[in-house]
Design a protein around this motif. Structure first.
Motif, PDB file in Angstrom:
ATOM      1  N   VAL A   1      49.412  44.812  45.098  1.00 37.00           N
ATOM      2  CA  VAL A   1      49.339  43.981  46.294  1.00 37.00           C
ATOM      3  C   VAL A   1      50.626  44.164  47.097  1.00 37.00           C
ATOM      4  O   VAL A   1      51.638  44.561  46.542  1.00 37.00           O
TER       5      VAL A   1
ATOM      6  N   SER B   1      52.905  42.324  47.984  1.00 33.19           N
ATOM      7  CA  SER B   1      54.140  41.684  47.541  1.00 33.19           C
ATOM      8  C   SER B   1      54.710  42.338  46.301  1.00 33.19           C
ATOM      9  O   SER B   1      55.674  41.861  45.727  1.00 33.19           O
TER      10      SER B   1
ATOM     11  N   ILE C   1      53.275  42.918  43.263  1.00 27.90           N
ATOM     12  CA  ILE C   1      52.630  42.655  41.971  1.00 27.90           C
ATOM     13  C   ILE C   1      51.653  43.778  41.694  1.00 27.90           C
ATOM     14  O   ILE C   1      50.853  44.142  42.536  1.00 27.90           O
TER      15      ILE C   1
ATOM     16  N   TYR D   1      43.386  38.752  41.091  1.00 27.36           N
ATOM     17  CA  TYR D   1      44.634  38.369  41.748  1.00 27.36           C
ATOM     18  C   TYR D   1      44.427  37.083  42.548  1.00 27.36           C
ATOM     19  O   TYR D   1      45.166  36.116  42.406  1.00 27.36           O
ATOM     20  N   ASP D   2      43.358  37.069  43.379  1.00 29.16           N
ATOM     21  CA  ASP D   2      43.146  35.918  44.268  1.00 29.16           C
ATOM     22  C   ASP D   2      42.946  34.639  43.495  1.00 29.16           C
ATOM     23  O   ASP D   2      43.547  33.628  43.781  1.00 29.16           O
TER      24      ASP D   2
ATOM     25  N   PHE E   1      45.549  34.854  39.316  1.00 32.87           N
ATOM     26  CA  PHE E   1      46.996  34.995  39.343  1.00 32.87           C
ATOM     27  C   PHE E   1      47.617  33.992  40.304  1.00 32.87           C
ATOM     28  O   PHE E   1      48.547  33.262  39.960  1.00 32.87           O
ATOM     29  N   VAL E   2      47.075  33.927  41.527  1.00 32.02           N
ATOM     30  CA  VAL E   2      47.674  33.032  42.518  1.00 32.02           C
ATOM     31  C   VAL E   2      47.521  31.582  42.095  1.00 32.02           C
ATOM     32  O   VAL E   2      48.445  30.780  42.148  1.00 32.02           O
ATOM     33  N   GLU E   3      46.344  31.240  41.596  1.00 29.20           N
ATOM     34  CA  GLU E   3      46.112  29.841  41.235  1.00 29.20           C
ATOM     35  C   GLU E   3      46.970  29.386  40.075  1.00 29.20           C
ATOM     36  O   GLU E   3      47.557  28.312  40.099  1.00 29.20           O
ATOM     37  N   TYR E   4      47.041  30.211  39.022  1.00 29.50           N
ATOM     38  CA  TYR E   4      47.685  29.711  37.813  1.00 29.50           C
ATOM     39  C   TYR E   4      49.122  30.147  37.659  1.00 29.50           C
ATOM     40  O   TYR E   4      49.886  29.514  36.968  1.00 29.50           O
TER      41      TYR E   4
ATOM     42  N   VAL F   1      51.317  31.791  40.453  1.00 29.14           N
ATOM     43  CA  VAL F   1      52.175  31.586  41.623  1.00 29.14           C
ATOM     44  C   VAL F   1      52.386  30.102  41.880  1.00 29.14           C
ATOM     45  O   VAL F   1      53.480  29.662  42.228  1.00 29.14           O
ATOM     46  N   LYS F   2      51.336  29.322  41.676  1.00 33.13           N
ATOM     47  CA  LYS F   2      51.464  27.901  41.960  1.00 33.13           C
ATOM     48  C   LYS F   2      52.148  27.143  40.843  1.00 33.13           C
ATOM     49  O   LYS F   2      52.340  25.938  40.943  1.00 33.13           O
TER      50      LYS F   2
ATOM     51  N   PRO G   1      55.223  25.816  39.092  1.00 37.15           N
ATOM     52  CA  PRO G   1      56.610  25.633  39.539  1.00 37.15           C
ATOM     53  C   PRO G   1      57.633  26.295  38.636  1.00 37.15           C
ATOM     54  O   PRO G   1      58.738  26.579  39.071  1.00 37.15           O
TER      55      PRO G   1
ATOM     56  N   TYR H   1      57.407  29.258  37.462  1.00 40.14           N
ATOM     57  CA  TYR H   1      57.331  30.712  37.573  1.00 40.14           C
ATOM     58  C   TYR H   1      58.391  31.216  38.536  1.00 40.14           C
ATOM     59  O   TYR H   1      58.504  30.733  39.650  1.00 40.14           O
TER      60      TYR H   1
ATOM     61  N   PRO I   1      59.397  34.471  40.628  1.00 36.59           N
ATOM     62  CA  PRO I   1      58.828  35.772  40.971  1.00 36.59           C
ATOM     63  C   PRO I   1      59.707  36.882  40.430  1.00 36.59           C
ATOM     64  O   PRO I   1      60.915  36.890  40.625  1.00 36.59           O
TER      65      PRO I   1
ATOM     66  N   GLN J   1      47.153  28.620  30.448  1.00 39.98           N
ATOM     67  CA  GLN J   1      46.016  28.439  31.351  1.00 39.98           C
ATOM     68  C   GLN J   1      45.637  29.749  32.004  1.00 39.98           C
ATOM     69  O   GLN J   1      44.465  30.037  32.229  1.00 39.98           O
TER      70      GLN J   1
END
Lengths: 185, 126
Positions: B52, B54, B56, B77-78, B81-84, B86-87, B89, B91, B93, B101
């Motif tokens: 992607v 960014s 990843i 990814y959508d 990865f993003v849900e569990y 990136v969101k 706190p 984590y 990057p 989860q």
């Protein structure tokens, strides 16, 4: 209803929405708390920008997932995407990209209204406060994750009496792909 | 594995038929320029890949007869990865992460797509 960034619930295919007033008032109380903690306005500005930076580096992944755009081919494209897709998606405001410098590395994002600064009046002793600095940090953080190092600063601020919000974006470096491990590993 | 993916990516960018400027193999190129490869197949496995903007990179090794899995990787990814991740706190990057989860959602998703029968390795790297 205003769309805002991640609010904590999971498994939402569409972007979560948050009430605009809650968002504005929460941001206002964050700024208020920072001012009373730090007392030095420049330090508050820096902290707001840092907070925005930390948000931006994570927000960019969510934006890429939801917007499903492919790579931007140039900084010009990137600025357009930020103004016309990212800002409306997260803040429900649209921005215009103007004032391109001759070498295409600097531009201005002009916003006519800013939900962060609704109902806000800046008293005289806080004239140096850049109230919306968190947005500058978000843009810087997000673009850094796609390997464009930019510098963002506010040049016009409606809270200080100007007629619009103008964020100046300057591309410092578009980073090259680099092999991150040393050869002798 | 990173070196393999990186060099293959470089190679693809050099071979890109649509690129008006032909970079030499080995010149540093801007991240994201040029095309990427989606998968390669060896005698034993097929490696599906998605990068992607960014940075990843998602790698999924499957059996040889797997179909084109770019959509699967994209929705991985959508939605996961993003849900569990990136969101989350906690984590950072660029740092390795462990998230139960994420693993559960990942396994459920792959099982749904019928991909969990074979051995697979799922890695996320920046």
């Amino acid at each position: 209803m205003l769309r805002s960034g991640p609010t904590g619930a999971r498994n939402a295919p569409a972007l979560e929405q948050i009430n605009a007033e809650v968002f504005t008032l929460t941001y206002g109380s964050i700024v208020r708390q920072l001012i009373s903690d730090y007392e030095d306005i420049e330090e508050v500005n820096k902290q707001l920008e840092q907070m925005g930076y930390n948000m931006g580096i994570r927000l960019v992944d969510e934006f890429l997932a939801k917007a499903k755009i492919s790579r931007c081919s140039s900084f010009r494209d990137t600025a357009e995407v930020v103004a016309k897709q990212a800002l409306p998606m997260f803040l429900n405001v649209s921005a215009n990209v103007t004032n391109w410098s001759p070498d295409q590395t600097e531009c201005s994002l002009v916003l006519t209204d800013n939900p962060l600064a609704d109902f806000v009046e800046l008293p005289d002793e806080y004239r140096e406060l850049r109230y919306c600095n968190v947005l500058a940090g978000v843009v810087r953080g997000a673009l850094e994750m796609v390997n464009m190092e930019v510098e963002c600063r506010w040049v016009s601020d409606m809270l200080r009496g100007d007629d619009c919000y103008e964020l100046r974006l300057k591309l410092k470096e578009h980073r090259d792909e680099k092999f991150p491990y040393k050869d002798d590993d | 594995m990173f070196g393999l993916i990186w060099t293959l990516g470089n190679f693809c960018a050099t071979l890109d038929p649509k690129d008006p400027s032909k970079p030499q193999l080995g010149t540093p190129r801007k991240i994201g320029q040029g095309c990427k490869f989606r998968s390669f197949t060896t005698n034993n496995y097929k490696c599906n890949f998605l990068e992607v903007p960014s940075g990843i990179k998602l790698v999924l090794n499957t059996h040889r007869e797997a179909p084109d899995l770019s959509d699967v990787l994209q929705s991985l990814y959508d939605d996961i990865f993003v849900e569990y991740v990136v969101k989350n706190p906690t984590y950072n990057p660029g740092q390795p992460f462990t998230s139960e989860q994420f693993m559960n959602a990942l396994n459920a998703f792959l099982r749904q797509n019928g991909l969990l029968q074979q051995q697979q390795i799922m890695q996320a790297a920046v």
